[in-house]
Scaffold this motif. Structure first.
Motif, PDB file in Angstrom:
ATOM      1  N   ARG A 173       0.837  -1.189   0.000  1.00 30.70           N
ATOM      2  CA  ARG A 173       0.000   0.000   0.000  1.00 30.70           C
ATOM      3  C   ARG A 173       0.873   1.241   0.000  1.00 30.70           C
ATOM      4  O   ARG A 173       1.992   1.223   0.489  1.00 30.70           O
ATOM      5  N   VAL A 174       0.315   2.306  -0.533  1.00 30.09           N
ATOM      6  CA  VAL A 174       1.063   3.555  -0.642  1.00 30.09           C
ATOM      7  C   VAL A 174       0.074   4.704  -0.577  1.00 30.09           C
ATOM      8  O   VAL A 174      -1.099   4.553  -0.949  1.00 30.09           O
ATOM      9  N   GLU A 175       0.526   5.840  -0.050  1.00 29.87           N
ATOM     10  CA  GLU A 175      -0.288   7.055  -0.049  1.00 29.87           C
ATOM     11  C   GLU A 175       0.168   7.956  -1.191  1.00 29.87           C
ATOM     12  O   GLU A 175       1.360   8.225  -1.338  1.00 29.87           O
ATOM     13  N   LEU A 176      -0.796   8.423  -1.972  1.00 26.75           N
ATOM     14  CA  LEU A 176      -0.514   9.244  -3.150  1.00 26.75           C
ATOM     15  C   LEU A 176      -1.056  10.648  -2.926  1.00 26.75           C
ATOM     16  O   LEU A 176      -2.225  10.821  -2.558  1.00 26.75           O
ATOM     17  N   GLN A 177      -0.204  11.638  -3.159  1.00 28.32           N
ATOM     18  CA  GLN A 177      -0.644  13.027  -3.083  1.00 28.32           C
ATOM     19  C   GLN A 177      -0.969  13.503  -4.490  1.00 28.32           C
ATOM     20  O   GLN A 177      -0.144  13.406  -5.402  1.00 28.32           O
ATOM     21  N   LEU A 178      -2.174  14.024  -4.653  1.00 25.84           N
ATOM     22  CA  LEU A 178      -2.651  14.463  -5.959  1.00 25.84           C
ATOM     23  C   LEU A 178      -2.684  15.981  -6.003  1.00 25.84           C
ATOM     24  O   LEU A 178      -3.123  16.632  -5.049  1.00 25.84           O
ATOM     25  N   GLU A 179      -2.225  16.527  -7.123  1.00 24.88           N
ATOM     26  CA  GLU A 179      -2.229  17.976  -7.315  1.00 24.88           C
ATOM     27  C   GLU A 179      -2.787  18.288  -8.695  1.00 24.88           C
ATOM     28  O   GLU A 179      -2.608  17.515  -9.645  1.00 24.88           O
ATOM     29  N   LEU A 180      -3.452  19.420  -8.798  1.00 26.66           N
ATOM     30  CA  LEU A 180      -3.981  19.876 -10.080  1.00 26.66           C
ATOM     31  C   LEU A 180      -2.894  20.608 -10.849  1.00 26.66           C
ATOM     32  O   LEU A 180      -2.045  21.288 -10.260  1.00 26.66           O
ATOM     33  N   ASN A 181      -2.917  20.475 -12.168  1.00 28.13           N
ATOM     34  CA  ASN A 181      -1.888  21.133 -12.981  1.00 28.13           C
ATOM     35  C   ASN A 181      -2.524  21.829 -14.167  1.00 28.13           C
ATOM     36  O   ASN A 181      -3.675  21.593 -14.526  1.00 28.13           O
ATOM     37  N   GLY A 182      -1.751  22.698 -14.788  1.00 34.03           N
ATOM     38  CA  GLY A 182      -2.151  23.343 -16.033  1.00 34.03           C
ATOM     39  C   GLY A 182      -3.431  24.135 -15.917  1.00 34.03           C
ATOM     40  O   GLY A 182      -3.688  24.840 -14.932  1.00 34.03           O
ATOM     41  N   ASP A 183      -4.277  23.983 -16.942  1.00 30.41           N
ATOM     42  CA  ASP A 183      -5.521  24.746 -17.004  1.00 30.41           C
ATOM     43  C   ASP A 183      -6.551  24.269 -15.995  1.00 30.41           C
ATOM     44  O   ASP A 183      -7.569  24.928 -15.776  1.00 30.41           O
ATOM     45  N   GLU A 184      -6.301  23.107 -15.387  1.00 28.48           N
ATOM     46  CA  GLU A 184      -7.263  22.546 -14.437  1.00 28.48           C
ATOM     47  C   GLU A 184      -6.932  22.911 -12.991  1.00 28.48           C
ATOM     48  O   GLU A 184      -7.494  22.345 -12.067  1.00 28.48           O
ATOM     49  N   SER A 185      -5.992  23.858 -12.782  1.00 31.03           N
ATOM     50  CA  SER A 185      -5.519  24.137 -11.427  1.00 31.03           C
ATOM     51  C   SER A 185      -6.505  24.937 -10.593  1.00 31.03           C
ATOM     52  O   SER A 185      -6.282  25.136  -9.408  1.00 31.03           O
ATOM     53  N   ASN A 186      -7.589  25.428 -11.190  1.00 35.79           N
ATOM     54  CA  ASN A 186      -8.553  26.216 -10.418  1.00 35.79           C
ATOM     55  C   ASN A 186      -9.938  25.583 -10.408  1.00 35.79           C
ATOM     56  O   ASN A 186     -10.943  26.265 -10.219  1.00 35.79           O
ATOM     57  N   VAL A 187     -10.020  24.263 -10.635  1.00 36.71           N
ATOM     58  CA  VAL A 187     -11.283  23.535 -10.556  1.00 36.71           C
ATOM     59  C   VAL A 187     -11.060  22.277  -9.729  1.00 36.71           C
ATOM     60  O   VAL A 187      -9.922  21.851  -9.520  1.00 36.71           O
ATOM     61  N   CYS A 188     -12.148  21.703  -9.277  1.00 36.58           N
ATOM     62  CA  CYS A 188     -12.063  20.451  -8.524  1.00 36.58           C
ATOM     63  C   CYS A 188     -12.255  19.276  -9.481  1.00 36.58           C
ATOM     64  O   CYS A 188     -13.119  19.316 -10.358  1.00 36.58           O
ATOM     65  N   ILE A 189     -11.437  18.247  -9.321  1.00 32.22           N
ATOM     66  CA  ILE A 189     -11.500  17.058 -10.163  1.00 32.22           C
ATOM     67  C   ILE A 189     -11.738  15.846  -9.270  1.00 32.22           C
ATOM     68  O   ILE A 189     -11.032  15.647  -8.280  1.00 32.22           O
ATOM     69  N   THR A 190     -12.715  15.042  -9.646  1.00 34.24           N
ATOM     70  CA  THR A 190     -13.017  13.821  -8.903  1.00 34.24           C
ATOM     71  C   THR A 190     -12.244  12.657  -9.500  1.00 34.24           C
ATOM     72  O   THR A 190     -12.345  12.389 -10.706  1.00 34.24           O
ATOM     73  N   VAL A 191     -11.471  11.987  -8.674  1.00 38.99           N
ATOM     74  CA  VAL A 191     -10.714  10.804  -9.090  1.00 38.99           C
ATOM     75  C   VAL A 191     -11.445   9.584  -8.541  1.00 38.99           C
ATOM     76  O   VAL A 191     -11.518   9.396  -7.332  1.00 38.99           O
ATOM     77  N   PRO A 192     -12.022   8.744  -9.420  1.00 41.60           N
ATOM     78  CA  PRO A 192     -12.842   7.628  -8.930  1.00 41.60           C
ATOM     79  C   PRO A 192     -12.004   6.524  -8.299  1.00 41.60           C
ATOM     80  O   PRO A 192     -10.793   6.423  -8.498  1.00 41.60           O
ATOM     81  N   LYS A 193     -12.698   5.683  -7.550  1.00 38.41           N
ATOM     82  CA  LYS A 193     -12.072   4.502  -6.961  1.00 38.41           C
ATOM     83  C   LYS A 193     -11.616   3.553  -8.071  1.00 38.41           C
ATOM     84  O   LYS A 193     -12.295   3.377  -9.068  1.00 38.41           O
ATOM     85  N   GLY A 194     -10.455   2.932  -7.889  1.00 39.86           N
ATOM     86  CA  GLY A 194      -9.925   2.009  -8.885  1.00 39.86           C
ATOM     87  C   GLY A 194      -9.103   2.666  -9.970  1.00 39.86           C
ATOM     88  O   GLY A 194      -8.716   1.993 -10.937  1.00 39.86           O
ATOM     89  N   THR A 195      -8.824   3.981  -9.847  1.00 36.48           N
ATOM     90  CA  THR A 195      -7.975   4.657 -10.828  1.00 36.48           C
ATOM     91  C   THR A 195      -6.565   4.088 -10.790  1.00 36.48           C
ATOM     92  O   THR A 195      -6.020   3.838  -9.716  1.00 36.48           O
ATOM     93  N   HIS A 196      -5.969   3.902 -11.956  1.00 40.15           N
ATOM     94  CA  HIS A 196      -4.640   3.313 -12.043  1.00 40.15           C
ATOM     95  C   HIS A 196      -3.561   4.395 -11.955  1.00 40.15           C
ATOM     96  O   HIS A 196      -3.664   5.455 -12.591  1.00 40.15           O
ATOM     97  N   PHE A 197      -2.537   4.088 -11.183  1.00 36.87           N
ATOM     98  CA  PHE A 197      -1.341   4.924 -11.086  1.00 36.87           C
ATOM     99  C   PHE A 197      -0.135   4.019 -11.303  1.00 36.87           C
ATOM    100  O   PHE A 197      -0.095   2.898 -10.785  1.00 36.87           O
ATOM    101  N   LYS A 198       0.839   4.501 -12.056  1.00 36.52           N
ATOM    102  CA  LYS A 198       1.969   3.654 -12.448  1.00 36.52           C
ATOM    103  C   LYS A 198       3.287   4.285 -12.021  1.00 36.52           C
ATOM    104  O   LYS A 198       3.417   5.509 -11.927  1.00 36.52           O
TER     105      LYS A 198
END
Length: 693
Positions: A84-109
Motif C-alpha cells: 500500500r502507498v499514499e498518493l498526493q494528488l495535485e492539479l496542474n495546467g488549465d485545471e488548477s482552479n477547478v475540482c476534479i473527482t478521481v474515482p475509486k480504482g484509478t490506475h497509477f503507475k
C-alpha cells in the motif's frame, strides 16, 4: 521421550533382490542363469535400487503432508500481501482552479520503464485546488511557525509543544485557487504522518488473534475548527479574531467565530494527531480568509506579505498523551492505493471432471477472486476432502493463477457449456514496496501524482517450511495467563499500545500482599495486580486511564475464570544524590559535574531509551555502593569522598544508608547535587546516612 517414527516399508536392497530372485522360477522358468554376470540380474539390481530409493522417500514428509498437519493445528502459510502507498494528488495546467473527482480504482503507475508496477486507488477522492501554506503551533502561550518542518520529510515538529496542555492548538493555513463560495460543501482530505522512527513498534497482540475489535480509544480530546462568518463584507480584513481567547468561540449568538468541523476518520486516534491515517471534513458555508487575531504581531506582519489564507485549527480539549504528538508532515489531497490490477476472465466449461483454468495474470491476491457460474457464486476451499457431490467448490493456486474443479464426487462439476466468470486482483509481493517519489503516471488528465513516502506491507507468500517453524515457535507462547510472567508478556503485547514495561503480582492464599504503597493493604487472594508503563520521554512515565483500560480489556480475553485483574500505575520513588568528588588534574570541574549528573540520571531511569541501556528493576533497592561505583566510573573523577541518598514520594524505607522500595515500585532520578572538593585534598570517604526530603 518422543515416540519412535515407524518406517512405512523397511525392506533393504538385499531383501528386494532376494524377493525378486525367488519369483524368477514362477514367471520365467527358462531363466536358469542367476549369476551376477547375467544381464537380467543386472537389470534386477537396477530396479531393486530404484525401489529402495522410493521406499527411502516414502518415509519423508512432503509439503502436502505439512499443509495437512498445519491445517489440523489451525495454522496456514501466510499468503502474499499487497503493498500500500499514499498518493498526493495535485492539479496542474488549465485545471488548477477547478475540482476534479478521481474515482475509486484509478490506475497509477511507477515511472520505471523496465519494471512498471500498477497501483489502484482504494476510494474516491475529490481533488481540491488547495495548498497548505502555513503551519503554526500554539503551546505554553507561544505561537511558533513550524512550516519549514512540515515542508520536509523526516524533520518533525511538536504539534502542541513538548508538554501539551488543554487549549493548545495547531493552526493550518491553506491557499485556495477557487472561491470560498465554490468551496462550500467540498470535502478536504488530510493525511497525518506522525514521526515514529525512534519509537518502538506498537503491540500487535498474540499470533493468530483477530485484532479488529481491539481498538484503543485516545486519551486526548481535540476539536477541529474553521473560522466562519455570515457577514460577506468583512471577509479577509484580518480583524475577525476572537479577542485573544484561543480556546472559545464567543457567545453562541455571534455571527462569526471558530466553529467545529465534523471530522471523519477510520481511527479515532488520527484526529488527535497520535496515529498515522486520514481525516476528512466538509467545509460549511460562510468560511472566510483572515489573519487570526490571536496571532502575535510579528507573525501577523509576516502573513500580511502573502495572500490571506483559510485557517483551520486543531484545539486540545483534553491532553492525555503518553507521547506528545510529533508530526512529520500533514498533506492535503492524499488517497491510499494498493498494488495490483482488478481483472476479469471468462471460460467455458467442458463438463469433464478435474477441469483446470489459468488466469491471464498471476499471482492472484487470495480472497480477492469471485467465481460465478450461471449467476451462482462458487466457494473457494483448501481441498475437496469434505466436499459433497453437489457442493459448488473450487480450489485456487494463487501463485500459479490456476482454478481447479473437482470430479463430481468430492465437489460439483460445472455443467458443460456454462460460462465461468472470474473477477480477481493480480498483484502482491515484496516487489510492491517501492521507494518514495517513484509513482508519476496516471490516466486522469489535469492531475499530477507523487508518493511522498515509500510503499509498505507487500510480502511474498510464506513458504510451508517457514509456517511450520512459526507454528513450533508459537507453541511456546502462553495464550492463557496463568503465571505472573504470562500476564506481563500478554500485557506488553496489547494491540495498538507501546507498553514499555509490565510487572504482575499474583495474590497468594494468605490474602495479603506487600505490593502497593500501603504495605498493610488487604487484597483478595484471587486478584492479579498488573503495573504497566507506557513508552515515553518523560522521567516518570505514567499510563493514562484509556491506556490502562485497553490493557485490562486485552488481559480479560486471556485470564483464568474467576481471576480479577487490576491494572494500575507504578509507585514512583524520587531519588536524589548528594555527593563530593575529587576531579583529576586537567579536567574541568563543571563539565565533570554535568557528566556525573547525566550518569546518575541514566542509572536511575525507569525506562531504557536505547538498545543496550539498563532499566531499573521493580522493587530493587538503591545502594550507596552502586552509586559510588557509578560516580567513580565517570571519566575525570579521581575519587568519591561522600555520598547521601535522598528519597521522596511513594513508599520507601531507609536502611543503613540505602533506599528500599516495594515490589511494584520504581525509582526515577531527582535533582542531584555534586560538590567538587579541593584538588589538593587527599581522598577519604565520609559515611552519611540517607535522608528524606
Amino acid at each position: 521421550m518422543s515416540l519412535p517414527i515407524p518406517k512405512l516399508d523397511d525392506r533393504t536392497f538385499a531383501e528386494l533382490v532376494e524377493e525378486a530372485r525367488k519369483l524368477i522360477p514362477i514367471y520365467t522358468p527358462r531363466w536358469t542363469n542367476h549369476n551376477l554376470s547375467d544381464p537380467g540380474m543386472t537389470l534386477m539390481d537396477l530396479f531393486a535400487w530404484l525401489t529402495e530409493m522410493q521406499l527411502y522417500n516414502l518415509d519423508f514428509i512432503s509439503e502436502a503432508h505439512l499443509l495437512k498437519y498445519l491445517a489440523l493445528l489451525g495454522m496456514r502459510p501466510r499468503p502474499a500481501s499487497e503493498a500500500r502507498v499514499e498518493l498526493q494528488l495535485e492539479l496542474n495546467g488549465d485545471e488548477s482552479n477547478v475540482c476534479i473527482t478521481v474515482p475509486k480504482g484509478t490506475h497509477f503507475k511507477t515511472d520505471s520503464s523496465t519494471f512498471a508496477l500498477t497501483f489502484e486507488s482504494e476510494e474516491e477522492i475529490e481533488v481540491i485546488p488547495i495548498v497548505l501554506k502555513k503551519v503554526v503551533s500554539y503551546s505554553n502561550y507561544r505561537f511558533i511557525d513550524v512550516t519549514g518542518f512540515n515542508d520536509s520529510a523526516k524533520t518533525y515538529f511538536h504539534a502542541f509543544g513538548e508538554h501539551p496542555r488543554e487549549r493548545d492548538a495547531l493552526y493550518l493555513g491553506f491557499d485556495l485557487k477557487i472561491s470560498l463560495e465554490d468551496l462550500a460543501g467540498k470535502t478536504l482530505r488530510l493525511a497525518v504522518y506522525p514521526y515514529e522512527d525512534d519509537l518502538p513498534p506498537v503491540g500487535e497482540g498474540l499470533p493468530g488473534e483477530d485484532k479488529s475489535d481491539l481498538c484503543v480509544s485516545p486519551a486526548a480530546e481535540a476539536v477541529w475548527e474553521v473560522w466562519k462568518s455570515e457577514n460577506k463584507d468583512n471577509g479577509g480584513n484580518g480583524d475577525n479574531g476572537n479577542n485573544g481567547n484561543n480556546g472559545d468561540n464567543g457567545d453562541n449568538g455571534d455571527k462569526e467565530g471558530w466553529v467545529p468541523l465534523t471530522v471523519t476518520a477510520a481511527d479515532e486516534n488520527v484526529p488527535v494527531l497520535s496515529r498515522q491515517g486520514f481525516l476528512s471534513f466538509d467545509f460549511p458555508e460562510g468560511v472566510i480568509k483572515l489573519i487570526p487575531n490571536e496571532f502575535p504581531q510579528n507573525l501577523k506582519d509576516e502573513l500580511k506579505e502573502i495572500d490571506l489564507l483559510l485557517w483551520i485549527r486543531c484545539r486540545l480539549k483534553k491532553a492525555g498523551y503518553e507521547i506528545p504528538p510529533r508530526i512529520d508532515r500533514i498533506l492535503p489531497n492524499v488517497v491510499s492505493a494498493v498494488e495490483g490490477e482488478t481483472l476479469e476472465d471468462e471460460w467455458e466449461s467442458s463438463g469433464l471432471p478435474h477441469q483446470v483454468f489459468k488466469t491471464r495474470k498471476y499471482p492472484i491476491v487470495p480472497g480477492s477472486q469471485t467465481i460465478n457460474i450461471e449467476d451462482a457464486t462458487w466457494e473457494a476451499v483448501m481441498d475437496f476432502d469434505v466436499s459433497g457431490p453437489g457442493d459448488p467448490h473450487y480450489v485456487m493456486e494463487p501463485t500459479k493463477g490456476e482454478i481447479r474443479f473437482s470430479n463430481g464426487i468430492n465437489g460439483a462439476i460445472p455443467t458443460k457449456g456454462k460460462k465461468i466468470t472470474i473477477s480477481y486482483r493480480s498483484g502482491g509481493g515484496i516487489k510492491g514496496n517501492i521507494k518514495a517519489n517513484t509513482i508519476k503516471g496516471t490516466d486522469v488528465s489535469g492531475i499530477n501524482v507523487d508518493n511522498p513516502y515509500p510503499a509498505y506491507g507487500g510480502e511474498d507468500a510464506e513458504p510451508v517450511k517457514n509456517a511450520y517453524t512459526r507454528l513450533k515457535r508459537n507453541l511456546g507462547i502462553s495464550y492463557t495467563a496463568v503465571t505472573a510472567g504470562d500476564y506481563e508478556y500478554i500485557a506488553k503485547a496489547t494491540p495498538g499500545l507501546r507498553v514499555a514495561r509490565a510487572r504482575a503480582v499474583i495474590i497468594g492464599d494468605d490474602g495479603v500482599q506487600k505490593s502497593t504503597g500501603n504495605l498493610n493493604e488487604e487484597i483478595p487472594f484471587n486478584e492479579v495486580i498488573v503495573v504497566v508503563i507506557p513508552y515515553s520521554f518523560l522521567e516518570k512515565p505514567l499510563p493514562g486511564e484509556s491506556f490502562k483500560q485497553a490493557v485490562c480489556r486485552y488481559l480479560e480475553l486471556h485470564r483464568l475464570i474467576a481471576t480479577a485483574i487490576k491494572v494500575s500505575d507504578p509507585d514512583y520513588v524520587r531519588v536524589s544524590v548528594t555527593g563530593e568528588i575529587k576531579v583529576k588534574p586537567g579536567y574541568d570541574a563543571e563539565q565533570i559535574k554535568k557528566r556525573t549528573s547525566d550518569a546518575l540520571d541514566h542509572f536511575l531511569s525507569p525506562l531504557k531509551r536505547e538498545s543496550g541501556d539498563n532499566e531499573w528493576p521493580f522493587g530493587r533497592a538503591v545502594y550507596c555502593s552502586e552509586i559510588n561505583e557509578i560516580l567513580e566510573g565517570v571519566e575525570g573523577v579521581d575519587c568519591v569522598t561522600a555520598i547521601s541518598l535522598y528519597a521522596s514520594g511513594g513508599s520507601f524505607a531507609r536502611r543503613e544508608g540505602n533506599i528500599e522500595i516495594g515490589p511494584l515500585s520504581l525509582v526515577y532520578p531527582g535533582t542531584h547535587e555534586i560538590r567538587v572538593i579541593d584538588p589538593y585534598e587527599k581522598c577519604r570517604v565520609t559515611e552519611e546516612q540517607s535522608q528524606n526530603d
